[in-house]
Design a protein around this motif. Structure first.
Motif, PDB file in Angstrom:
ATOM      1  N   ARG A   1       7.911   3.460  -5.413  1.00 10.10           N
ATOM      2  CA  ARG A   1       7.682   3.326  -3.966  1.00 10.10           C
ATOM      3  C   ARG A   1       8.350   4.482  -3.227  1.00 10.10           C
ATOM      4  O   ARG A   1       9.471   4.856  -3.561  1.00 10.10           O
ATOM      5  CB  ARG A   1       8.250   1.998  -3.474  1.00 10.10           C
ATOM      6  CG  ARG A   1       8.069   1.739  -1.988  1.00 10.10           C
ATOM      7  CD  ARG A   1       8.332   0.273  -1.659  1.00 10.10           C
ATOM      8  NE  ARG A   1       7.304  -0.592  -2.243  1.00 10.10           N
ATOM      9  CZ  ARG A   1       7.401  -1.922  -2.331  1.00 10.10           C
ATOM     10  NH1 ARG A   1       8.478  -2.536  -1.894  1.00 10.10           N
ATOM     11  NH2 ARG A   1       6.416  -2.616  -2.867  1.00 10.10           N
TER      12      ARG A   1
ATOM     13  N   ARG B   1      -4.640  10.225  -1.758  1.00 12.65           N
ATOM     14  CA  ARG B   1      -5.715   9.409  -2.338  1.00 12.65           C
ATOM     15  C   ARG B   1      -6.814  10.308  -2.872  1.00 12.65           C
ATOM     16  O   ARG B   1      -7.272  11.219  -2.165  1.00 12.65           O
ATOM     17  CB  ARG B   1      -6.322   8.471  -1.293  1.00 12.65           C
ATOM     18  CG  ARG B   1      -5.571   7.160  -1.128  1.00 12.65           C
ATOM     19  CD  ARG B   1      -4.582   7.234   0.012  1.00 12.65           C
ATOM     20  NE  ARG B   1      -3.682   6.098   0.029  1.00 12.65           N
ATOM     21  CZ  ARG B   1      -2.345   6.241   0.011  1.00 12.65           C
ATOM     22  NH1 ARG B   1      -1.779   7.425  -0.077  1.00 12.65           N
ATOM     23  NH2 ARG B   1      -1.583   5.175   0.071  1.00 12.65           N
TER      24      ARG B   1
ATOM     25  N   ARG C   1      -6.948  -0.830  -9.873  1.00 11.39           N
ATOM     26  CA  ARG C   1      -6.845  -0.317  -8.493  1.00 11.39           C
ATOM     27  C   ARG C   1      -7.862  -1.019  -7.586  1.00 11.39           C
ATOM     28  O   ARG C   1      -7.521  -1.455  -6.482  1.00 11.39           O
ATOM     29  CB  ARG C   1      -7.063   1.202  -8.477  1.00 11.39           C
ATOM     30  CG  ARG C   1      -7.203   1.796  -7.090  1.00 11.39           C
ATOM     31  CD  ARG C   1      -7.044   3.304  -7.088  1.00 11.39           C
ATOM     32  NE  ARG C   1      -7.498   3.922  -5.844  1.00 11.39           N
ATOM     33  CZ  ARG C   1      -6.819   3.940  -4.704  1.00 11.39           C
ATOM     34  NH1 ARG C   1      -5.643   3.327  -4.635  1.00 11.39           N
ATOM     35  NH2 ARG C   1      -7.299   4.527  -3.628  1.00 11.39           N
TER      36      ARG C   1
ATOM     37  N   SER D   1       0.843  -1.195   0.000  1.00 11.07           N
ATOM     38  CA  SER D   1       0.000   0.000   0.000  1.00 11.07           C
ATOM     39  C   SER D   1       0.876   1.242   0.000  1.00 11.07           C
ATOM     40  O   SER D   1       1.912   1.275   0.664  1.00 11.07           O
ATOM     41  CB  SER D   1      -0.921  -0.006   1.221  1.00 11.07           C
ATOM     42  OG  SER D   1      -1.895  -1.026   1.072  1.00 11.07           O
ATOM     43  N   GLY D   2       0.477   2.252  -0.801  1.00 12.12           N
ATOM     44  CA  GLY D   2       1.280   3.457  -0.941  1.00 12.12           C
ATOM     45  C   GLY D   2       2.114   3.462  -2.207  1.00 12.12           C
ATOM     46  O   GLY D   2       2.605   4.517  -2.619  1.00 12.12           O
TER      47      GLY D   2
ATOM     48  N   LYS E   1      -7.216  -3.386  -4.420  1.00  7.55           N
ATOM     49  CA  LYS E   1      -7.806  -3.037  -3.118  1.00  7.55           C
ATOM     50  C   LYS E   1      -8.463  -4.267  -2.497  1.00  7.55           C
ATOM     51  O   LYS E   1      -8.353  -4.497  -1.293  1.00  7.55           O
ATOM     52  CB  LYS E   1      -8.845  -1.927  -3.283  1.00  7.55           C
ATOM     53  CG  LYS E   1      -8.320  -0.543  -2.951  1.00  7.55           C
ATOM     54  CD  LYS E   1      -9.469   0.454  -2.793  1.00  7.55           C
ATOM     55  CE  LYS E   1      -8.992   1.767  -2.225  1.00  7.55           C
ATOM     56  NZ  LYS E   1     -10.018   2.835  -2.390  1.00  7.55           N
TER      57      LYS E   1
ATOM     58  N   LEU F   1      -4.558  -4.007  -0.966  1.00  2.00           N
ATOM     59  CA  LEU F   1      -3.505  -3.066  -1.366  1.00  2.00           C
ATOM     60  C   LEU F   1      -4.100  -1.745  -1.836  1.00  2.00           C
ATOM     61  O   LEU F   1      -4.925  -1.724  -2.751  1.00  2.00           O
ATOM     62  CB  LEU F   1      -2.672  -3.669  -2.499  1.00  2.00           C
ATOM     63  CG  LEU F   1      -1.841  -4.891  -2.144  1.00  2.00           C
ATOM     64  CD1 LEU F   1      -1.315  -5.566  -3.405  1.00  2.00           C
ATOM     65  CD2 LEU F   1      -0.689  -4.502  -1.225  1.00  2.00           C
ATOM     66  N   ASP F   2      -3.661  -0.639  -1.218  1.00  2.00           N
ATOM     67  CA  ASP F   2      -4.090   0.692  -1.634  1.00  2.00           C
ATOM     68  C   ASP F   2      -3.000   1.286  -2.522  1.00  2.00           C
ATOM     69  O   ASP F   2      -2.047   1.904  -2.034  1.00  2.00           O
ATOM     70  CB  ASP F   2      -4.330   1.567  -0.401  1.00  2.00           C
ATOM     71  CG  ASP F   2      -4.817   2.957  -0.775  1.00  2.00           C
ATOM     72  OD1 ASP F   2      -5.124   3.184  -1.971  1.00  2.00           O
ATOM     73  OD2 ASP F   2      -4.877   3.817   0.123  1.00  2.00           O
ATOM     74  N   VAL F   3      -3.136   1.052  -3.819  1.00  2.00           N
ATOM     75  CA  VAL F   3      -2.092   1.372  -4.789  1.00  2.00           C
ATOM     76  C   VAL F   3      -2.678   2.300  -5.857  1.00  2.00           C
ATOM     77  O   VAL F   3      -3.745   2.026  -6.396  1.00  2.00           O
ATOM     78  CB  VAL F   3      -1.583   0.065  -5.442  1.00  2.00           C
ATOM     79  CG1 VAL F   3      -0.683   0.341  -6.634  1.00  2.00           C
ATOM     80  CG2 VAL F   3      -0.856  -0.787  -4.399  1.00  2.00           C
TER      81      VAL F   3
END
Lengths: 250, 250
Positions: free
Chosen positions: B225, B231, B141, B38-39, B145, B149-151
């Motif tokens: 990364r 967001r 996305r 995430s991120g 999620k 995963l918050d990508v």
């Protein structure tokens, strides 16, 4: 290619005319625990080079032509800035209302000849682009080599572009490598020639460095580590400036 | 901003129509020891999305108009490709000899409407750009999620630009963040407003990812990364497509 790491060089002092940039960057990188290493690509913002090379102009000292005065007053632009833009340019590419896009003496096409009033030490002053960004990068590369570091150097500036809103950092000077990676003649796994024939790696590196430098933070230099680049002392930005004959947008 | 690390996702299978890209990328990243976190910002090349979404056209099936045939034959371009470019476009921006620059239905201005014959599974086939790149990114996305995963997801393609030789990767789709970082109203340490008002972070990220993906290597996805991004599910590339009224180069 392997992974990259990209980090800003912290702790640089305020750059003044005459500052030895290579020495200042080398010292700051060491003191902040992120020393440069051979194989790095060092990306420096044109602003600090302009300051170190004393490309600072006091607007009150500028001899303003009647055209610059008239155009500036008509569009609420400082006539001294308009005059400097003309002096720094070879040719006006577009002049639509306040939008003033020219070809600089270097051959770069951008708004206001890359002249910057922000971070130039306050009002009444302007920062011109370095006279020869490739030569500035070469001097820094040489000076770092004398310190035992084989580092490619790219100078970045923030330019707009047609058709897309917002700006990006691109390369305006380079030393130690070629700005372009060529795929000409190479074929894909199906034996088909690539649509993409050449990538401007230097512009992609400059943009990547902006992601850590930011425009607000006082981090005018960044390091791209882990990139495989071929040493080439003949690399200059001139090779990516398109001839007007080949350019359908001039 | 802190430092970034950028790496390619190895071990992706050949993408076929119907491939679940999010699942394939998630699995490959895990299996090759570089799991997504995430991120992260995930950057995917438009090609694999076009393949997964079956935007593959057999050139022999294309109904070629007389104009496309005449223009193609005149400039040694495949008339079926010329026809597809016209079908994928709203407007021709420049047509100078073999150079054929159009505004795609999405509003992107590029050569040949972004149609690709390389890596499209051999001769006689063409790959069109995804119909709605923002929606494709949003699906990936969402699917990530669901895996916790918050990508943010950016779709990249390789475009040329006026005035400068060689191409760079830029963003053509986005999900989870805004493509632009705005500095409007912010001032520098001297209280002077920034010359730079907005940066197209998405394009800089896409270019940075190209540095590890390369165009020859079979690495169509990369991870950025360490970037701080806000967001925002409302982010689309539409916000950086300049209105023709504001564009002095159309």
């Amino acid at each position: 290619m392997a992974g990259l790491s990209i980090f800003g060089i912290q702790g640089l002092p305020e750059i003044e005319p005459g500052t030895d940039l290579a020495a200042a960057i080398y010292a700051a990188a060491n003191e902040t625990g992120t020393p440069l290493a051979s194989g790095d690509v060092l990306v420096i913002t044109s602003k600090i080079v302009s300051k170190a090379e004393n490309r600072i102009v006091m607007l009150e000292d500028v001899q303003v032509s009647p055209f610059a005065r008239q155009y500036g007053e008509r569009w609420e632009k400082d006539p001294a800035i308009v005059e400097l833009v003309l002096q720094e340019s070879k040719r006006v590419v577009r002049q639509v209302g306040p939008i003033f896009i020219t070809e600089t003496r270097h051959g770069f096409i951008c708004a206001n000849a890359g002249i910057d009033q922000s971070s130039s030490g306050g009002h009444g002053r302007a920062l011109l682009l370095p006279v020869d960004p490739d030569a500035s990068c070469a001097r820094i590369r040489t000076s770092l080599k004398e310190r035992g570091l084989d580092v490619a150097v790219i100078m970045s500036d923030t330019f707009g572009r047609p058709w897309r809103e917002a700006q990006t950092d691109i390369a305006i000077g380079i030393a130690g490598m070629q700005p372009v990676t060529s795929y000409i003649g190479q074929v894909d796994p199906h034996g088909h020639e690539f649509r993409v024939q050449a990538l401007c790696t230097a512009d992609e590196i400059a943009g990547a460095a902006e992601l850590v430098k930011g425009n607000l933070s006082r981090v005018p230099a960044a390091v791209v580590r882990g990139l495989t680049w071929e040493r080439d002392e003949t690399g200059t930005m001139q090779s990516i400036i398109r001839d007007s004959e080949r350019d359908v947008f001039r």
